[in-house]
Design an enzyme around this catalytic site. Structure first.
Site, mmCIF file in Angstrom:
data_model
loop_
_atom_site.group_PDB
_atom_site.id
_atom_site.type_symbol
_atom_site.label_atom_id
_atom_site.label_comp_id
_atom_site.label_asym_id
_atom_site.label_seq_id
_atom_site.Cartn_x
_atom_site.Cartn_y
_atom_site.Cartn_z
ATOM 1 N N HIS A 108 -17.992 27.310 14.624
ATOM 2 C CA HIS A 108 -17.100 26.855 15.763
ATOM 3 C C HIS A 108 -16.461 26.175 14.902
ATOM 4 O O HIS A 108 -16.966 25.252 13.319
ATOM 5 C CB HIS A 108 -18.140 25.970 16.833
ATOM 6 C CG HIS A 108 -18.409 24.844 16.543
ATOM 7 N ND1 HIS A 108 -18.796 23.897 16.633
ATOM 8 C CD2 HIS A 108 -20.509 25.431 15.933
ATOM 9 C CE1 HIS A 108 -19.640 23.186 16.461
ATOM 10 N NE2 HIS A 108 -20.776 23.718 15.903
ATOM 11 N N ASP A 120 -22.791 19.507 10.892
ATOM 12 C CA ASP A 120 -22.260 20.999 12.286
ATOM 13 C C ASP A 120 -20.723 20.219 13.189
ATOM 14 O O ASP A 120 -20.541 19.383 13.086
ATOM 15 C CB ASP A 120 -23.291 20.293 13.498
ATOM 16 C CG ASP A 120 -23.093 20.829 14.223
ATOM 17 O OD1 ASP A 120 -22.126 22.017 14.318
ATOM 18 O OD2 ASP A 120 -24.279 20.342 15.419
ATOM 19 N N GLU A 173 -16.845 24.651 21.264
ATOM 20 C CA GLU A 173 -18.382 24.954 21.428
ATOM 21 C C GLU A 173 -19.308 23.867 22.035
ATOM 22 O O GLU A 173 -19.756 24.387 22.818
ATOM 23 C CB GLU A 173 -19.013 25.164 19.734
ATOM 24 C CG GLU A 173 -20.660 26.457 19.447
ATOM 25 C CD GLU A 173 -21.541 24.415 19.330
ATOM 26 O OE1 GLU A 173 -22.150 24.951 19.488
ATOM 27 O OE2 GLU A 173 -21.450 23.806 18.723
ATOM 28 N N GLU A 174 -18.401 22.700 21.467
ATOM 29 C CA GLU A 174 -19.284 21.801 21.857
ATOM 30 C C GLU A 174 -19.263 21.271 23.859
ATOM 31 O O GLU A 174 -19.993 20.653 23.766
ATOM 32 C CB GLU A 174 -19.337 20.277 21.174
ATOM 33 C CG GLU A 174 -19.394 20.291 19.665
ATOM 34 C CD GLU A 174 -21.273 20.271 19.056
ATOM 35 O OE1 GLU A 174 -21.807 20.229 19.913
ATOM 36 O OE2 GLU A 174 -21.283 20.050 17.892
ATOM 37 N N GLU A 194 -16.158 32.489 26.522
ATOM 38 C CA GLU A 194 -14.337 33.539 26.924
ATOM 39 C C GLU A 194 -13.755 34.657 26.430
ATOM 40 O O GLU A 194 -13.796 35.491 27.082
ATOM 41 C CB GLU A 194 -13.682 32.198 26.532
ATOM 42 C CG GLU A 194 -13.435 30.941 27.608
ATOM 43 C CD GLU A 194 -13.684 31.289 29.047
ATOM 44 O OE1 GLU A 194 -13.169 32.752 29.372
ATOM 45 O OE2 GLU A 194 -14.373 30.595 29.731
ATOM 46 N N GLU A 233 -17.111 37.067 27.461
ATOM 47 C CA GLU A 233 -16.516 37.257 28.691
ATOM 48 C C GLU A 233 -15.265 38.561 29.174
ATOM 49 O O GLU A 233 -15.428 38.980 29.785
ATOM 50 C CB GLU A 233 -15.748 36.376 29.635
ATOM 51 C CG GLU A 233 -17.371 35.819 29.654
ATOM 52 C CD GLU A 233 -17.554 34.359 30.341
ATOM 53 O OE1 GLU A 233 -16.584 33.907 31.507
ATOM 54 O OE2 GLU A 233 -18.477 33.998 31.490
ATOM 55 N N ASP A 285 -23.307 27.909 11.671
ATOM 56 C CA ASP A 285 -23.309 26.895 12.928
ATOM 57 C C ASP A 285 -23.044 25.334 11.863
ATOM 58 O O ASP A 285 -23.131 25.750 10.315
ATOM 59 C CB ASP A 285 -23.747 26.840 14.196
ATOM 60 C CG ASP A 285 -23.442 25.803 14.809
ATOM 61 O OD1 ASP A 285 -22.904 25.120 14.241
ATOM 62 O OD2 ASP A 285 -23.812 25.611 15.780
ATOM 63 N N HIS A 317 -24.739 14.632 15.150
ATOM 64 C CA HIS A 317 -24.321 14.464 15.638
ATOM 65 C C HIS A 317 -24.488 13.396 15.808
ATOM 66 O O HIS A 317 -23.675 12.162 17.277
ATOM 67 C CB HIS A 317 -24.527 14.646 17.622
ATOM 68 C CG HIS A 317 -23.774 16.345 17.896
ATOM 69 N ND1 HIS A 317 -24.566 17.260 18.962
ATOM 70 C CD2 HIS A 317 -23.833 16.933 17.244
ATOM 71 C CE1 HIS A 317 -24.061 18.609 18.895
ATOM 72 N NE2 HIS A 317 -23.788 18.355 17.822
#
Length: 254
Positions: free
Chosen positions: A59, A69, A106-107, A115, A118, A135, A233
Site C-alpha cells: 500500500h 510503513d 490500506e490503513e 475491493e 472482491e 508493507d 505509526h
C-alpha cells in the site's frame, strides 16, 4: 471513567497529590469525509501461462510520514518494477503473468486490496499462483518471513541468491546462518501464521490465494525486548530515521 459496556473499565491511574480532585476534558475532532484513493496496477503478461497470476503488492497510504510503513515496501516494489521493466525491453517475458499492485487506503481496513479481491474474486481464486506482500519491508537486518505452507519453501532458497548486507561476496543466507550461530543445524523457520494486518489478508482468507509477507526486522539479540519498531505509526517515522538509525549506508535496503 466508565463506558457503556457491562464490564469494569480500568483506564489510567491516579492523580498526583498536587492534582488530586482535578478533572480532565478531552476534545476529539474527527472529520467524516469522502476521498478517492486509487489502486495503481501494472502488468507484464506471461509468455507461456498468461492466465496464471504472480502478484506483488504493497500500500501507499500512511498514518504519518510513513518512511517504513509503507514506504520501505513501496520502494522495494518500485525497484522490482524498474528492474523487470528494463529486462522486458530486451524482449524478455516471464513464464506467468506478473501483477504489481500499489494499494490505496490500506490503513482504512485494507480498503484498496479488499475491493480488488472482491471484484475479481473468481479470476483470482482460479488463476492466482501467489501474492507477495511487502508493507513494512525493512526496520533491521534480520529476515522474519511468513508464508502459506505451499510457498514457504521458496523463501529460504531465494535468500541464497541475495547479497549479504555486510559482505558482497556472501549471500544473505550465509549472513543469516552466521547470525543464527546454529552452524550446520541452521534451519530457518518460515512461519505459516501470516496474520491479517496487511493487504495479503483478503487474498488468502477470501479468495484462497497462497501468500507471503516479507519483513526484515531488528536484531533480537541486540534488542531482545522490543516488539515491532518503536516509531510505528508515529510522526517520528521519517526518512531521517531510516537513513541514520534503521539502515545507515542502506546496506540492508539495497
Amino acid at each position: 471513567w466508565q463506558g457503556g459496556l457491562n464490564i469494569t473499565y480500568k483506564i489510567g491511574g491516579n492523580f498526583t497529590d498536587a492534582y488530586e480532585g482535578c478533572k480532565i476534558t478531552i476534545e476529539v475532532n474527527n472529520m467524516l469525509q469522502q476521498r478517492v484513493s486509487s489502486n495503481v496496477i501494472g502488468i507484464i503478461y506471461g509468455e507461456v501461462e498468461p492466465d496464471r497470476y504472480v502478484m506483488l503488492g504493497n500500500h501507499r497510504d500512511a498514518w504519518g510520514f510513513g518512511a517504513v510503513d509503507p514506504s520501505s515496501g513501496t520502494a522495494q516494489l518500485m525497484e522490482v518494477v524498474r528492474v523487470l521493466g528494463e529486462k522486458k525491453k530486451t524482449g524478455w517475458r516471464p513464464r506467468r503473468t506478473m501483477m504489481f499492485l500499489s494499494w490505496g487506503a490500506e490503513e482504512f481496513s485494507l480498503c484498496g486490496s479488499r475491493e480488488f479481491v472482491e471484484q475479481y474474486e473468481i479470476e483470482l481464486s482460479e488463476r492466482g499462483v501467489g501474492y507477495v506482500n511487502t508493507d513494512i519491508c525493512m526496520v533491521g537486518p534480520i529476515l522474519y518471513p511468513t508464508a502459506s505452507p505451499t510457498l514457504g519453501d521458496l523463501i529460504v532458497e531465494a535468500t541464497k541468491d541475495v547479497t549479504s548486507p555486510v559482505n558482497d561476496d556472501e549471500s544473505y543466507y550465509d549472513f543469516w546462518k552466521k547470525w543464527s550461530e546454529a552452524g550446520e543445524n541452521f534451519a530457518p523457520e518460515v512461519s505459516p501464521f501470516v496474520g491479517a494486518g496487511s493487504d495479503h489478508a483478503t487474498f488468502l482468507f477470501y479468495a484462497g490465494v497462497p501468500v507471503m509477507d516479507i519483513m526484515f526486522e531488528a536484531d533480537e539479540k541486540l534488542y531482545p525486548d522490543m516488539s515491532g519498531y518503536p516509531a510505528y505509526h508515529t510522526g517520528f517515522e521519517t526518512f531521517d530515521l531510516v537513513d541514520k538509525v534503521y539502515d545507515p549506508e542502506w546496506k540492508t535496503f539495497r
